[in-house]
Design an enzyme around this catalytic site. Structure first.
Site, mmCIF file in Angstrom:
data_model
loop_
_atom_site.group_PDB
_atom_site.id
_atom_site.type_symbol
_atom_site.label_atom_id
_atom_site.label_comp_id
_atom_site.label_asym_id
_atom_site.label_seq_id
_atom_site.Cartn_x
_atom_site.Cartn_y
_atom_site.Cartn_z
ATOM 1 N N ALA A 840 0.846 -1.193 0.000
ATOM 2 C CA ALA A 840 0.000 0.000 0.000
ATOM 3 C C ALA A 840 0.882 1.244 0.000
ATOM 4 O O ALA A 840 1.773 1.373 0.848
ATOM 5 C CB ALA A 840 -0.919 0.000 1.212
ATOM 6 N N ALA A 859 -3.316 8.140 0.596
ATOM 7 C CA ALA A 859 -2.955 6.752 0.905
ATOM 8 C C ALA A 859 -3.964 5.783 0.312
ATOM 9 O O ALA A 859 -5.130 6.126 0.089
ATOM 10 C CB ALA A 859 -2.855 6.543 2.420
ATOM 11 N N HIS A 860 -3.498 4.559 0.072
ATOM 12 C CA HIS A 860 -4.336 3.474 -0.449
ATOM 13 C C HIS A 860 -4.096 2.249 0.435
ATOM 14 O O HIS A 860 -3.064 1.606 0.357
ATOM 15 C CB HIS A 860 -3.958 3.170 -1.899
ATOM 16 C CG HIS A 860 -4.911 2.231 -2.586
ATOM 17 N ND1 HIS A 860 -5.303 1.040 -2.038
ATOM 18 C CD2 HIS A 860 -5.538 2.307 -3.791
ATOM 19 C CE1 HIS A 860 -6.138 0.426 -2.870
ATOM 20 N NE2 HIS A 860 -6.299 1.172 -3.943
ATOM 21 N N ASN A 861 -5.090 1.936 1.274
ATOM 22 C CA ASN A 861 -4.963 0.766 2.148
ATOM 23 C C ASN A 861 -5.278 -0.517 1.398
ATOM 24 O O ASN A 861 -5.751 -0.503 0.270
ATOM 25 C CB ASN A 861 -5.893 0.893 3.349
ATOM 26 C CG ASN A 861 -5.316 1.794 4.427
ATOM 27 O OD1 ASN A 861 -4.498 2.654 4.142
ATOM 28 N ND2 ASN A 861 -5.743 1.598 5.656
#
Length: 1024
Positions: A840, A859-861
């Site tokens: 991520a 952000a990209h979880n």
């Protein structure tokens, strides 16, 4: 009886006109420089970044275009100089004209356009009309390419001094453009005080070199003894003109007749003559000046050039169709989030296996008709753009790739001498695909994933392809690139080529296939776009390396150097041995190591050297395959299988969470790069293992055409960079009331629901919503499966943003991008903990928002299938947000959680531990995208439907920034949730009315969920 008359003749050496032009030109520029420095020194050295003493030398434009009287004196002298300048153009045409060549006529036209454009940007300054000024200046620079190189070509060989000077001035002129652009970058992008002064040195050098180049005409005129004669007759106090032709044929009847003709009174006649100091010759009929050349003669003259350009363009089309397959098929894989079956279309590239069927098939494919048919079938890949569904386009592109790969095998497996030419076309075609993407916002304009509305020039590409195929089919047999004849296996013995040089036959065709397949993939994956290698080394702000959308021309220059190495020294066994020596391979491996391990400029320099290496060995690898002992069908089908396996392996390094066995490839892109280099190494001359590589042979005309093409391509690349250069500093939409609008959008790899590139559709919505800060997710497209694209190009160029593209393709994430209208003070890239699933990405940036540092996190979880990953990633993001408390902060991210979900779900971890507020706690209809904030006044929250751009909506938060140096006065929940009608807030806070559902929306977008933006009152006593 007629009145007595007296004849006077005025004779002027043509060379003196060149001298007059030179003095007038230098006087115009340097008088402006001297007068401007005396009267307005500090004004003309000042620019948008700095003034005196950091900037201490003026630019050309500031010197000649800004202040009275230097501007006016300059323009007067330039106007006076226009006469000699036009005369130089016409006299050079007169001197070099020939019935055997139309080049002098073309140069005459170019010279006239060049002179007019010069006058245009001199008299139309940037303050009058910036666009017109720039267009005319670019036209002038572009005209310098044919003017200078054509002038060298027309200069007689015996005039060695003139040729040497022209080559020197032209070379230094174009080389000087490179450092000039570098310092312009330092000034415009990095805003380095003093950089514009260094830029000005090179700008003035271009002016000086341009004048010096034109001044060389003096030597041409002097060597030809060229004169201008003006004759007048004085009769009874009046003046009448006559033609006085002085030449080596002065006593011919034609001349005598000319002397009888008298012009109207008071008009003097001017003629161009040669001096009479030459030895007398017998009277001959004077040579007629050809004003028009027959169409047939022109076609014959340009046929080799047209044939060469057609071959280069057809190579470009082959590369375009070949590189369009993976982004066309991966559309389905993205929607499936796993193997979708479309990946089987990669097997279409194994089509060279049909060459094993029988010798009849080989003869058919290698005939002129067969090769023409293959080109036509390859063109189906261009026409695929018109098909309505992604599946139909995929089938058409796969079919076109079958023809394309058979064509590769046919062309590359011909006689050794023809393979040298084909290797040159391979490099030029690849370079042209990268250049076309560089000029078209990183998207190939003839790909089927674009159309007229998304940056495509498909119809133009198809028409040019038809013309190129027509040229190929109808050209003379002796012309360039006649149909290749595949060497049968039985003929690949110890034979000799046309120069009686032995051809060493390779014994391991498998090694040749591995090397060829690896080279094709390496060229595709690393050099398919000029900025791919830059993204490998990008680390964020402050900028310590090249910028993807500005420094791509450096990659192009490295590619050109790589192509020139085998080209310059072709027909040389020594050079051939050097480029196939293990030491050259070691250089390539060292370059790959540097680009894989290091970042910023050091890593990119390694990438530039890797570009040189890969382009330089194209002839070596193709010659190896042409002299291999293996059957053509087996060799090329295995090579294409290697390419397909590399395609899969390279994407599995990031997509390991979605495919069975993907853990084997997890985060191992450097392993893939290492295997690429090992396979390429099989083409080199290893002691006791490999035979010597055959010598690259190229006809002189091919070398000349290729060098000229590379010179033109390199200048075009630099001009594209200059044209795309940002000329305005990004500005927020609402600087007065200190309002900031921020949005988060997961954009599905830049492919919309119809399978088209979505950059322009994204731009339109971001523009209409007037977003100052944008977080984009699923944006790392610098992989073969996404077409090596950059989703930020259109928005940066058209809307004006600072951009941080986040972790690059060698960091094994799906990518995150931050776009900001505010300067990015610094940024840090994070790879969030991901023990179970995909890596991520996160960007933590500090923006200068109206003088106040504001933290922004994009952000990209991880996915729902990996709860441990999401817990650990949320914990890490909360830690980052908490560390900068109480500074203002905006979080824009893909979280995958229900609102208010308890631990270990991400929501509570991030809100509580991160010490932030949810943008609206009462919005329970969310799952993946969230906006959190603190230290700001949230004034609006809106959700905009996606239309068919992606599978995720655009969420937007609007914030008001407290006055600089102060904090939020009331951060209680009651104060934050005092809802309002839009009429209760100033107009600056309103979102566009057209997007309300009752108004029909815009382009399929509308406010949804709430069907309106949500507005919030500002707390009492707020200090903005």
């Amino acid at each position: 009886m007629s009145a007595p008359s007296r004849r006077l003749r005025f004779t002027l050496d043509a060379s003196s006109l060149a001298v007059l032009y030179t003095y007038l030109a230098f006087s115009a520029f340097f008088s402006a420089l001297i007068i401007g420095s005396v009267l307005h020194y500090k004004k003309i050295v000042k620019n948008g970044v700095a003034g005196y003493p950091q900037e201490w030398f003026p630019s050309v434009s500031a010197t000649i275009g800004d202040w009275y009287p230097e501007r006016n004196i300059f323009q007067i002298l330039i106007a006076v100089n226009s006469g000699p300048r036009f005369a130089l153009v016409l006299l050079q045409y007169y001197l070099h004209r020939s019935s055997a060549s139309v080049l002098p006529g073309i140069l005459c036209c170019v010279g006239i356009i060049r002179t007019l454009s010069c006058g245009g940007f001199v008299y139309i300054t940037s303050s009058d009309d910036h666009d017109v000024h720039d267009v005319l200046m670019i036209t002038y620079i572009v005209c310098n390419i044919p003017w200078m190189f054509g002038g060298i070509k027309c200069t007689p060989v015996q005039n060695t001094v003139a040729r040497r000077r022209r080559k020197l001035y032209a070379s230094v002129f174009f080389i000087s453009i490179i450092p000039m652009i570098y310092f312009f970058i330092q000034h415009k992008v990095h805003r380095v005080p003093g950089a514009y002064t260094h830029y000005s040195f090179f700008e003035w050098s271009l002016i000086i070199l341009d004048i010096l180049y034109d001044s060389v005409a003096k030597l041409d005129f002097a060597n030809a003894n060229l004169q201008l004669s003006v004759g007048v007759s004085l009769t009874s106090g009046s003046i009448s003109g006559y033609n006085d032709i002085v030449s080596e044929t002065a006593n011919t009847p034609a001349v005598a007749e000319a002397q009888k003709r008298v012009t109207p009174p008071a008009v003097a006649a001017t003629t161009i003559t040669e001096k009479k100091d030459k030895p007398a010759k017998p009277a001959v009929v004077p040579k007629q000046i050809p004003m028009l050349v027959s169409l047939k003669s022109a076609i014959f003259q340009f046929e080799p050039i047209v044939n060469f350009l057609s071959d280069v363009y057809l190579s470009y089309i082959q590369w375009s169709v070949f590189t369009s397959l993976t982004p066309t098929l991966f559309y389905f894989s993205v929607w499936e989030l796993g193997l979708a079956g479309s990946e089987l279309s990669l097997l279409s590239t194994l089509s060279p296996i049909v060459l094993n069927i029988s010798p009849v098939v080989i003869d058919l494919m290698c005939s002129r008709v067969g090769r023409t048919v293959l080109y036509g079938l390859t063109g189906i890949g261009l026409a695929a753009y018109a098909l309505p569904t992604p599946l139909q386009r995929l089938l058409a592109v796969a079919f076109a790739n079958m023809a394309c790969c058979i064509g590769f095998a046919v062309d590359w497996s011909g006689p050794v001498k023809s393979v040298g030419y084909q290797a040159t076309l391979v490099g030029l075609g690849l370079f042209l695909t990268s250049l076309s993407k560089h000029a078209n916002h990183s998207v190939n304009p003839v790909w089927p994933i674009v159309h007229e509305g998304s940056g495509g020039y498909n119809k133009t590409g198809i028409i040019l392809t038809f013309l190129a195929i027509y040229n190929y089919y109808h050209r003379c047999q002796s012309s360039l690139s006649t149909p290749s004849i595949v060497v049968p296996e039985s003929a690949r013995k110890e034979t000799k080529n046309e120069d009686t040089e032995p051809i060493a036959v390779r014994t391991s065709w498998i090694a040749d296939s591995l090397a060829l397949g690896s080279l094709i993939f390496s060229l595709h994956s690393l050099l398919g776009d000029s900025s791919t290698l830059i993204t490998w080394t990008w680390t964020g702000y402050p900028i310590k390396g090249p910028v993807p959308h500005l420094h791509g021309s450096l990659t192009h220059i490295a590619q050109i150097i790589g192509l020139l190495l085998p080209l310059i020294f072709s027909n040389s066994q020594t050079t051939s041995s050097f480029l196939s020596h293990p030491l050259w391979f070691a250089y390539g491996c060292a370059s790959a190591y540097v680009v894989g391990i290091y970042s910023d400029w050091i890593g990119y320099i390694g990438g530039l050297n890797l570009s040189v290496f890969l382009m330089s060995i194209i002839p070596l690898v193709l010659l190896r395959s042409a002299t291999s002992s293996g059957n053509v069908g087996k060799l090329y089908s295995l090579a294409m299988l290697v390419v397909a396996l590399f395609d899969v392996a390279s994407v599995f390094t990031a997509a390991y969470a979605f495919v069975p066995g993907g853990e084997i490839f997890r985060e191992r892109i450097n392993w893939v790069l290492a295997v690429q280099m090992v396979f390429i190494g099989l083409a080199f001359n290893w002691p006791r293992i490999s035979s010597n590589a055959p010598t690259l042979t190229l006809p002189p005309v091919v070398k000349t055409y290729t060098k000229n093409a590379l010179a033109i391509f390199s200048v075009l690349s630099l001009l594209v960079t200059m044209y795309r250069w940002p000329t305005k500093i990004p500005q927020p939409y609402r600087p007065g009331p200190r309002i900031l609008r921020a949005g988060i959008w997961t954009v599905h790899f830049g492919i919309d629901n119809e399978g088209r590139d979505s950059q322009r559709r994204m731009r339109d919505l971001i523009r209409d919503m007037e977003l100052d800060v944008v977080g984009l997710l699923e944006t790392d497209l610098h992989r073969v499966v996404f077409g090596n694209r950059d989703l930020t190009r259109v928005m940066v160029d058209d809307l004006g943003f600072y951009v941080d593209i986040g972790p690059g393709p060698n960091k094994h994430t799906w990518g995150a991008v931050l776009l900001s209208k505010f300067p990015i003070i610094n940024s840090t890239h994070h790879l969030l903990p991901s023990p179970d699933g995909e890596l991520a990405p996160a960007i933590h940036a500090v923006l200068d928002v109206f003088g106040t540092p504001v933290n922004v996190i994009v952000a990209h979880n991880g996915q729902e299938e990996t709860p441990l990953d999401r817990e650990l990633q949320s914990t890490e993001l909360a830690r980052i947000m908490s560390e900068v408390y109480p500074q203002p902060l905006i979080f824009l991210g893909y979280v995958v959680t229900k609102p208010h979900a308890a631990r270990p779900a991400p929501y509570d971890i991030m809100v509580t531990d991160g010490r932030v507020h949810d943008i609206d706690k009462d919005d329970f209809d969310r799952w993946c995208q969230y906006i959190f904030y603190r230290g700001l006044y949230r004034t609006s929250y809106v959700r905009v439907s996606r239309s068919t751009i992606t599978d995720t909506e655009l969420q937007i938060g609007e914030f008001a920034l407290p006055k600089h140096g102060s904090n939020v006065v009331d951060d209680s929940e009651e104060a934050r949730y005092r809802r309002a009608w839009k009429e209760e807030l100033p107009d600056d806070h309103w979102f566009p009315m057209e997007y309300y559902p009752q108004n029909g929306g815009v382009r399929g977008h509308e406010y949804h969920v709430f069907n309106t933006p949500l507005y919030y009152k500002l707390p009492e006593g707020v200090n903005l």
